[in-house]
Design an enzyme around this catalytic site. Structure first.
Site, PDB file in Angstrom:
ATOM      1  N   LYS A  51       0.821  -1.201   0.000  1.00  0.00           N
ATOM      2  CA  LYS A  51       0.000   0.000   0.000  1.00  0.00           C
ATOM      3  C   LYS A  51       0.865   1.264   0.000  1.00  0.00           C
ATOM      4  O   LYS A  51       0.418   2.333  -0.372  1.00  0.00           O
ATOM      5  CB  LYS A  51      -0.892   0.040   1.258  1.00  0.00           C
ATOM      6  CG  LYS A  51      -1.857  -1.090   1.404  1.00  0.00           C
ATOM      7  CD  LYS A  51      -2.605  -0.941   2.764  1.00  0.00           C
ATOM      8  CE  LYS A  51      -3.368  -2.184   3.091  1.00  0.00           C
ATOM      9  NZ  LYS A  51      -3.893  -2.132   4.471  1.00  0.00           N
ATOM     10  N   GLY A  52       2.086   1.129   0.489  1.00  0.00           N
ATOM     11  CA  GLY A  52       2.914   2.301   0.829  1.00  0.00           C
ATOM     12  C   GLY A  52       3.085   3.340  -0.265  1.00  0.00           C
ATOM     13  O   GLY A  52       3.198   4.525   0.021  1.00  0.00           O
ATOM     14  N   ASP A 109       7.605   3.359  -2.036  1.00  0.00           N
ATOM     15  CA  ASP A 109       7.733   4.474  -1.098  1.00  0.00           C
ATOM     16  C   ASP A 109       9.164   4.636  -0.607  1.00  0.00           C
ATOM     17  O   ASP A 109       9.709   5.727  -0.574  1.00  0.00           O
ATOM     18  CB  ASP A 109       6.765   4.283   0.098  1.00  0.00           C
ATOM     19  CG  ASP A 109       6.813   2.883   0.697  1.00  0.00           C
ATOM     20  OD1 ASP A 109       7.661   2.056   0.283  1.00  0.00           O
ATOM     21  OD2 ASP A 109       5.997   2.600   1.591  1.00  0.00           O
ATOM     22  N   ASP A 112      14.779   0.185   1.503  1.00  0.00           N
ATOM     23  CA  ASP A 112      15.307  -0.071   2.841  1.00  0.00           C
ATOM     24  C   ASP A 112      16.351  -1.192   2.727  1.00  0.00           C
ATOM     25  O   ASP A 112      17.479  -0.934   2.312  1.00  0.00           O
ATOM     26  CB  ASP A 112      14.106  -0.438   3.728  1.00  0.00           C
ATOM     27  CG  ASP A 112      14.433  -0.527   5.198  1.00  0.00           C
ATOM     28  OD1 ASP A 112      15.276   0.242   5.664  1.00  0.00           O
ATOM     29  OD2 ASP A 112      13.835  -1.369   5.892  1.00  0.00           O
ATOM     30  N   LYS A 140      17.014   4.544   2.470  1.00  0.00           N
ATOM     31  CA  LYS A 140      17.810   4.438   3.696  1.00  0.00           C
ATOM     32  C   LYS A 140      19.035   3.588   3.373  1.00  0.00           C
ATOM     33  O   LYS A 140      19.016   2.370   3.586  1.00  0.00           O
ATOM     34  CB  LYS A 140      16.990   3.751   4.798  1.00  0.00           C
ATOM     35  CG  LYS A 140      15.948   4.634   5.443  1.00  0.00           C
ATOM     36  CD  LYS A 140      15.463   4.056   6.759  1.00  0.00           C
ATOM     37  CE  LYS A 140      14.207   3.259   6.602  1.00  0.00           C
ATOM     38  NZ  LYS A 140      13.533   2.907   7.864  1.00  0.00           N
ATOM     39  N   PHE A 161      12.873   5.091  11.511  1.00  0.00           N
ATOM     40  CA  PHE A 161      11.593   4.593  11.018  1.00  0.00           C
ATOM     41  C   PHE A 161      10.687   5.785  10.725  1.00  0.00           C
ATOM     42  O   PHE A 161      10.435   6.620  11.596  1.00  0.00           O
ATOM     43  CB  PHE A 161      10.935   3.644  12.016  1.00  0.00           C
ATOM     44  CG  PHE A 161       9.814   2.882  11.383  1.00  0.00           C
ATOM     45  CD1 PHE A 161      10.079   1.769  10.588  1.00  0.00           C
ATOM     46  CD2 PHE A 161       8.503   3.296  11.534  1.00  0.00           C
ATOM     47  CE1 PHE A 161       9.044   1.085   9.957  1.00  0.00           C
ATOM     48  CE2 PHE A 161       7.461   2.614  10.915  1.00  0.00           C
ATOM     49  CZ  PHE A 161       7.741   1.507  10.130  1.00  0.00           C
ATOM     50  N   VAL A 162      10.221   5.866   9.489  1.00  0.00           N
ATOM     51  CA  VAL A 162       9.443   7.030   9.071  1.00  0.00           C
ATOM     52  C   VAL A 162       8.018   6.644   8.694  1.00  0.00           C
ATOM     53  O   VAL A 162       7.749   5.507   8.285  1.00  0.00           O
ATOM     54  CB  VAL A 162      10.122   7.769   7.893  1.00  0.00           C
ATOM     55  CG1 VAL A 162      11.447   8.369   8.333  1.00  0.00           C
ATOM     56  CG2 VAL A 162      10.325   6.847   6.696  1.00  0.00           C
ATOM     57  N   ASP A 168       3.394   3.654   6.643  1.00  0.00           N
ATOM     58  CA  ASP A 168       2.625   3.390   7.857  1.00  0.00           C
ATOM     59  C   ASP A 168       3.468   2.821   8.983  1.00  0.00           C
ATOM     60  O   ASP A 168       4.570   2.316   8.769  1.00  0.00           O
ATOM     61  CB  ASP A 168       1.525   2.375   7.567  1.00  0.00           C
ATOM     62  CG  ASP A 168       2.087   0.961   7.413  1.00  0.00           C
ATOM     63  OD1 ASP A 168       3.036   0.780   6.620  1.00  0.00           O
ATOM     64  OD2 ASP A 168       1.619   0.044   8.105  1.00  0.00           O
ATOM     65  N   ARG A 174      -0.662   6.807   7.355  1.00  0.00           N
ATOM     66  CA  ARG A 174      -0.496   6.888   5.903  1.00  0.00           C
ATOM     67  C   ARG A 174      -1.034   8.200   5.349  1.00  0.00           C
ATOM     68  O   ARG A 174      -0.583   8.689   4.318  1.00  0.00           O
ATOM     69  CB  ARG A 174      -1.238   5.731   5.208  1.00  0.00           C
ATOM     70  CG  ARG A 174      -0.643   4.348   5.448  1.00  0.00           C
ATOM     71  CD  ARG A 174      -1.248   3.349   4.470  1.00  0.00           C
ATOM     72  NE  ARG A 174      -1.052   1.969   4.869  1.00  0.00           N
ATOM     73  CZ  ARG A 174       0.039   1.242   4.593  1.00  0.00           C
ATOM     74  NH1 ARG A 174       1.031   1.790   3.936  1.00  0.00           N
ATOM     75  NH2 ARG A 174       0.125  -0.008   4.972  1.00  0.00           N
TER      76      ARG A 174
HETATM   77  P1  IMP Z   1      12.827  -3.420   1.864  1.00  0.00           P
HETATM   78  O1  IMP Z   1      12.319  -4.655   1.190  1.00  0.00           O
HETATM   79  O2  IMP Z   1      13.506  -3.732   3.178  1.00  0.00           O
HETATM   80  O3  IMP Z   1      13.663  -2.520   0.995  1.00  0.00           O
HETATM   81  O4  IMP Z   1      11.574  -2.636   2.375  1.00  0.00           O
HETATM   82  C1  IMP Z   1      10.765  -1.952   1.612  1.00  0.00           C
HETATM   83  C2  IMP Z   1       9.407  -1.813   2.258  1.00  0.00           C
HETATM   84  O5  IMP Z   1       9.463  -1.801   3.687  1.00  0.00           O
HETATM   85  C3  IMP Z   1       8.840  -0.486   1.860  1.00  0.00           C
HETATM   86  O6  IMP Z   1       8.080  -0.640   0.708  1.00  0.00           O
HETATM   87  C4  IMP Z   1       8.022  -0.078   3.054  1.00  0.00           C
HETATM   88  O7  IMP Z   1       6.717  -0.551   2.904  1.00  0.00           O
HETATM   89  C5  IMP Z   1       8.642  -0.775   4.226  1.00  0.00           C
HETATM   90  N1  IMP Z   1       9.482   0.160   5.005  1.00  0.00           N
HETATM   91  C6  IMP Z   1      10.825   0.238   5.040  1.00  0.00           C
HETATM   92  N2  IMP Z   1      11.249   1.214   5.850  1.00  0.00           N
HETATM   93  C7  IMP Z   1      10.132   1.791   6.349  1.00  0.00           C
HETATM   94  C8  IMP Z   1       9.902   2.899   7.261  1.00  0.00           C
HETATM   95  O8  IMP Z   1      10.815   3.558   7.773  1.00  0.00           O
HETATM   96  N3  IMP Z   1       8.615   3.184   7.508  1.00  0.00           N
HETATM   97  C9  IMP Z   1       7.555   2.490   6.972  1.00  0.00           C
HETATM   98  N4  IMP Z   1       7.722   1.469   6.124  1.00  0.00           N
HETATM   99  C10 IMP Z   1       9.002   1.120   5.807  1.00  0.00           C
HETATM  100 MG    MG Z   2       5.839  -0.941   0.957  1.00  0.00          MG
END
Ligand code: IMP
Ligand code: MG
Length: 189
Positions: A51-52, A109, A112, A140, A161-162, A168, A174
């Site tokens: 959803k992000g 969004d 990470d 990040k 954490f944002v 969310d 959101r």
């Molecule tokens: P990754 O697979 O670890 O790169 O994570 C990506 C997903 O984790 C993003 O699409 C977000 O939905 C969620 N995410 C990562 N960091 C944050 C944060 O700081 N706040 C909220 N959601 C996050």
């Molecule tokens: Mg996401």
């Protein structure tokens, strides 16, 4: 940056505003201009990750001035927690076959660990997409576990954490129109 005391949002939940509404608008203009140039004359499918990325995707496409089609995909790695579980799942992708000859731009969004986009890249390749690029509002870099090239990045942020602007914590925040660092007290209680 100070916190707007007149805002109607629960500002006490936030440590600070990291990306203001104005800054988000500027980021979107810059990225949309690059997309307008890079995809001119091509068949473009924009794919938002639910959803992000739903707010970022919808604001971004309204600044893209070339023809495009839009779809959404639901991927999940976090669940109801502030720490990524690492195992990514694509939950839904309905109408892929129709888009085999499109360039696909996947919009998320935040970048990470990189697990989500890394997984999606393979997922889309396996389904016949030849030209796959990624766009994220936030990055990040400190948290990266998997290498992934993201062509369009809005802003690099610290390892915090944002929430807000689609992001969310436990499905909350959101709707906040800016991106803020969530106060630790919210996720330690
Ligand atoms: P990754 O697979 O670890 O790169 O994570 C990506 C997903 O984790 C993003 O699409 C977000 O939905 C969620 N995410 C990562 N960091 C944050 C944060 O700081 N706040 C909220 N959601 C996050
Ligand atoms: Mg996401």
């Amino acid at each position: 940056m100070g916190i707007n005391k007149n805002a109607e949002y629960p500002m006490s939940d936030f440590k600070k505003i990291l990306v203001s509404e104005e800054e988000i608008k500027g980021i979107i203009c810059r990225i949309a201009n690059q997309i307008n140039e890079n995809y001119a004359g091509k068949k473009l499918l924009v794919c938002g990750i639910l959803k992000g990325a739903f707010i970022f995707t919808s604001d971004l496409i309204r600044q893209i001035k070339i023809p495009l089609e839009i779809t959404f995909i639901k991927a999940s790695s976090y669940g109801r927690s502030s720490v990524s579980a690492g195992d990514v799942k694509v939950i839904e992708f309905s109408d892929l076959e129709a888009y085999n000859n499109f360039d696909i731009l996947v919009v998320d969004d935040i970048l990470d660990s990189g697990n989500t986009l890394n997984y999606l890249k393979k997922y889309l390749k396996d389904r016949g997409f030849a030209n796959i690029d990624f766009c994220t509002l936030l990055d990040k870099p400190e948290r990266r576990e998997k290498e992934i090239y993201v062509k369009y990045i809005g802003k690099q942020i610290e390892n915090e954490f944002v929430v807000g602007y689609g992001l969310d914590y436990n499905e909350k925040y959101r709707n906040i129109p800016f991106v803020a660092a969530l106060d630790e007290k919210i996720y330690t209680i």
